[in-house]
Each structure stands twice: as structure tokens, then as C-alpha cells.
Design a protein around this motif. Structure first.
Motif, PDB file in Angstrom:
ATOM      1  N   GLN A 173       0.804  -1.224  -0.037  1.00 27.16           N
ATOM      2  CA  GLN A 173      -0.051  -0.212   0.080  1.00 27.16           C
ATOM      3  C   GLN A 173       0.810   1.183  -0.116  1.00 27.16           C
ATOM      4  OE1 GLN A 173      -2.757  -0.019   3.256  1.00 27.16           O
ATOM      5  NE2 GLN A 173      -3.297   2.221   2.717  1.00 27.16           N
ATOM      6  N   ASP A 174       0.508   2.230  -0.641  1.00 31.02           N
ATOM      7  CA  ASP A 174       1.167   3.489  -0.856  1.00 31.02           C
ATOM      8  C   ASP A 174       0.824   4.375   0.435  1.00 31.02           C
ATOM      9  OD1 ASP A 174       2.407   5.815  -1.380  1.00 31.02           O
ATOM     10  OD2 ASP A 174       0.831   6.600  -2.973  1.00 31.02           O
ATOM     11  N   THR A 175       1.863   4.424   1.348  1.00 31.99           N
ATOM     12  CA  THR A 175       1.527   5.292   2.716  1.00 31.99           C
ATOM     13  C   THR A 175       1.877   6.542   2.689  1.00 31.99           C
ATOM     14  OG1 THR A 175       3.932   4.561   3.376  1.00 31.99           O
ATOM     15  CG2 THR A 175       2.078   2.891   3.781  1.00 31.99           C
ATOM     16  N   GLY A 176       2.544   6.951   1.515  1.00 34.54           N
ATOM     17  CA  GLY A 176       2.975   8.541   1.643  1.00 34.54           C
ATOM     18  C   GLY A 176       4.562   8.572   1.925  1.00 34.54           C
ATOM     19  N   ILE A 177       5.262   7.633   2.129  1.00 34.25           N
ATOM     20  CA  ILE A 177       6.685   7.623   2.744  1.00 34.25           C
ATOM     21  C   ILE A 177       7.482   8.433   1.791  1.00 34.25           C
ATOM     22  CG2 ILE A 177       7.278   5.379   1.913  1.00 34.25           C
ATOM     23  CD1 ILE A 177       8.888   5.351   4.604  1.00 34.25           C
ATOM     24  N   LEU A 178       7.423   8.048   0.345  1.00 34.20           N
ATOM     25  CA  LEU A 178       8.099   8.711  -0.535  1.00 34.20           C
ATOM     26  C   LEU A 178       7.906  10.175  -0.754  1.00 34.20           C
ATOM     27  CD1 LEU A 178       8.190   5.903  -3.305  1.00 34.20           C
ATOM     28  CD2 LEU A 178      10.007   6.395  -1.993  1.00 34.20           C
TER      29      LEU A 178
END
Length: 319
Positions: A173-178
Motif C-alpha cells: 500500500q502507498d503510505t505516502g513515505i516517498l
């Protein structure tokens, strides 16, 4: 020889002299007025030029300030958006997270053999600490939701290590860390990408590369949002390292205090959460270089999710 004049001639001569004097005075006054007008015009021009330059400088400074404030607002909005993106994902799965947490803890307790006892016990300890901050009922909602996910991820990675289980379904899942790391530091974002690229079971140095990058990211986040001078200014008697700089615990307390969440329970949980992640590193290093051979992909994925959640948990506190 003295000229002799009649009274009428004298009066005529006197009038001529008086007229010459008046003409001289008039010319003097005219010149005086001309000089004054010129000086006044020069002064007024100088004042206009100075005021024009002041206005130009003020307008320039105003543009600079407005541009800077706009950049700061955009920066803060972008950073907050990345954190909100992660927290939104956390909240949207909140009930599922709790079910997963309880299920993973139950599965971990049900294991008959345990190879990594310290990892299992650390997960249980973190779960108990979460229960204490939840029962206290005074924690920030976003921090509490992220803490719940941290407890669940800790149990997941402990179970993956001890039972060779599959990675959690939401690991991709894309967690927004990037978004968050690129906004914080492009170098850190690049290191995180490189660490993920190296994180595969056939790479004997995967754990070392990954763990080194993660340590740097944790240090960068704490150093960026809890600078030594600010921590000391807020609490001159804070805990310090042997080098005289504020300790990690002092920086965490500083960040939590800014959120109004610096309870002993929350402080203990955050510090234990970081320890829970860092204590995985020697385990994974040993697993990738020891007699057991290459570590499984499932365990590496669980480690990735655990670390990713830990970074965003710290970001939630620091934002």
C-alpha cells in the motif's frame, strides 16, 4: 578736483545712487530666490528619489517575504499532505488494524517453537505499552491510531520471522513515505529507494544496506524537527549523550510536548517502538550472513512494512 553741484543736481545724483542700490538689491534678491528655488527643487527631487528607492526596496522586500512565506506554506502543506495521506490510510483501516493486531498477537502466542525470542517478547512489550496509552485516553487521535498500527506491525514482523509467514496483504500500500522523504530530503528519499531495491532474499548485504539507511532516516527526522538548540532551550536539564547533545529520549519528549502528548506512557511507547525496530537489525544481519542462509522474502517484506510504519509514526509525531 571736487565737482560742484547745485542742489537739484545733487538730488538727481542721489536718486541715481539710490536707484542703483535698489537695482543691486533686486538683482541680489532675484539671484537669492533663484538659488533657493534651485536648492528646493534639488532637495525635493532628492526626497522623491529617496522615497522612490525606499518604495522600490519595500516592494522588493515584500515580494521576497511573500515568496518565502508562499514557499513555506507550500512546503508545510506538502509535508502535511504526505503525513495526512499516511494517517488517512491508518484511520481507514483502523478497525481492521485492531483485528489484525489481536489476530497476530494470538498467532504469535500460539507458536510452539520460537527462534527469535527477543523479537517476540519485544512485540508483546510494545502491545502492552499501547494498551496503557489507549486506556489513559489522553493521546492525540492521529498519534494513537499510528501507535496502534505500530503495535500490529511489530507483531506481524515477529510472527513472520518465527513462523516464516507470508507478508501482510497491505504491504504494498502507498503510505505516502516517498512523498514525505522527498520533501524532507531528496538524498534520504534516494537512499530509501535504493534500500528497497536492494531488499531481496538473494542479496546477502540486503539487511545491512537497508538497516544503515533506516538509521540515517530516523536520525535525520529527529535532527530536523528536534534540533539540539531547541531541545536544550525548552529543557536545559534534558537527558544528554556523552557528547553533551540531547539524547534521543529528550528529542522525542520535545516533539511530544509540542503535540501536548508527552505523557509517560506515550513517551515510553515511542521510545520502545524505535528500540523494537532497531533491535531487528542485528537479527536480520545475522540471518542473512549466518548458517541459516538467506532470509525469506516474506520476512524481508515484513521488515520493510515495519520500518516504513515506524518512519511515518515518527513523522506523525514530528509534524
Amino acid at each position: 578736483m571736487v565737482r560742484r553741484m547745485t542742489p537739484s543736481q545733487y538730488n538727481s545724483w542721489l536718486r541715481q545712487q539710490q536707484q542703483k542700490e535698489r537695482d543691486a538689491i533686486r538683482r541680489y534678491n532675484q539671484e537669492f530666490d533663484r538659488v533657493n528655488r534651485a536648492n528646493k527643487a534639488a532637495h525635493e527631487k532628492q526626497v522623491r528619489d529617496i522615497n522612490r528607492e525606499i518604495d522600490r526596496v519595500n516592494q522588493h522586500n515584500k515580494r521576497v517575504v511573500n515568496d518565502y512565506n508562499r514557499e513555506v506554506r507550500n512546503y508545510n502543506q506538502k509535508r502535511q499532505a504526505a503525513i495526512n495521506k499516511y494517517n488517512q490510510a491508518v484511520r481507514s483501516h483502523n478497525s481492521q488494524v485492531e483485528r489484525d493486531r489481536q489476530r497476530r498477537l494470538s498467532a504469535l502466542r500460539a507458536l510452539t517453537t520460537t527462534q527469535y525470542v527477543e523479537v517476540r517478547d519485544s512485540a508483546f512489550d510494545l502491545s502492552e505499552r499501547y494498551a496503557r496509552i489507549e486506556s489513559a485516553g489522553s493521546a492525540n487521535e492521529d498519534i494513537l491510531a499510528a501507535a496502534e498500527r505500530e503495535s500490529s506491525n511489530s507483531a506481524a514482523v515477529a510472527y513472520a520471522l518465527n513462523a516464516d509467514a507470508s507478508a501482510p496483504a497491505d504491504g504494498e500500500q502507498d503510505t505516502g513515505i516517498l512523498d514525505y522523504l522527498s520533501d524532507l530530503s531528496q538524498d534520504l528519499c534516494d537512499r530509501w529507494r535504493g534500500a528497497l531495491f536492494a531488499l531481496n532474499p538473494s542479496n546477502a548485504d540486503a539487511a545491512r544496506h537497508f538497516c544503515t539507511s533506516v538509521r540515517e532516516i530516523f536520525s535525520e527526522i529527529l535532527g530536523r524537527w528536534a534540533e539540539d538548540k531547541d531541545v536544550i532551550a525548552a529543557d536545559p536539564n534534558c537527558e544528554k549523550t556523552q557528547q553533551g547533545t540531547p539524547s534521543r529520549r529528550a528529542k522525542i519528549r520535545f516533539l511530544l510536548r509540542q503535540k501536548g502528548a508527552d505523557s509517560p506512557e506515550m513517551l515510553g511507547f515511542v521510545e520502545k517502538d524505535i528500540d523494537d525496530i532497531l533491535q531487528l537489525f542485528p537479527v536480520f544481519n545475522k540471518a542473512t550472513h549466518g548458517a541459516a542462509g538467506t532470509i525469506t522474502f516474506a520476512s524481508l517484506q515484513a521488515l520493510r512494512q515495519r520500518v516504513e510504519g515506524g518512519i511515518m509514526f515518527l513523522a506523525t509525531i514530528a509534524s
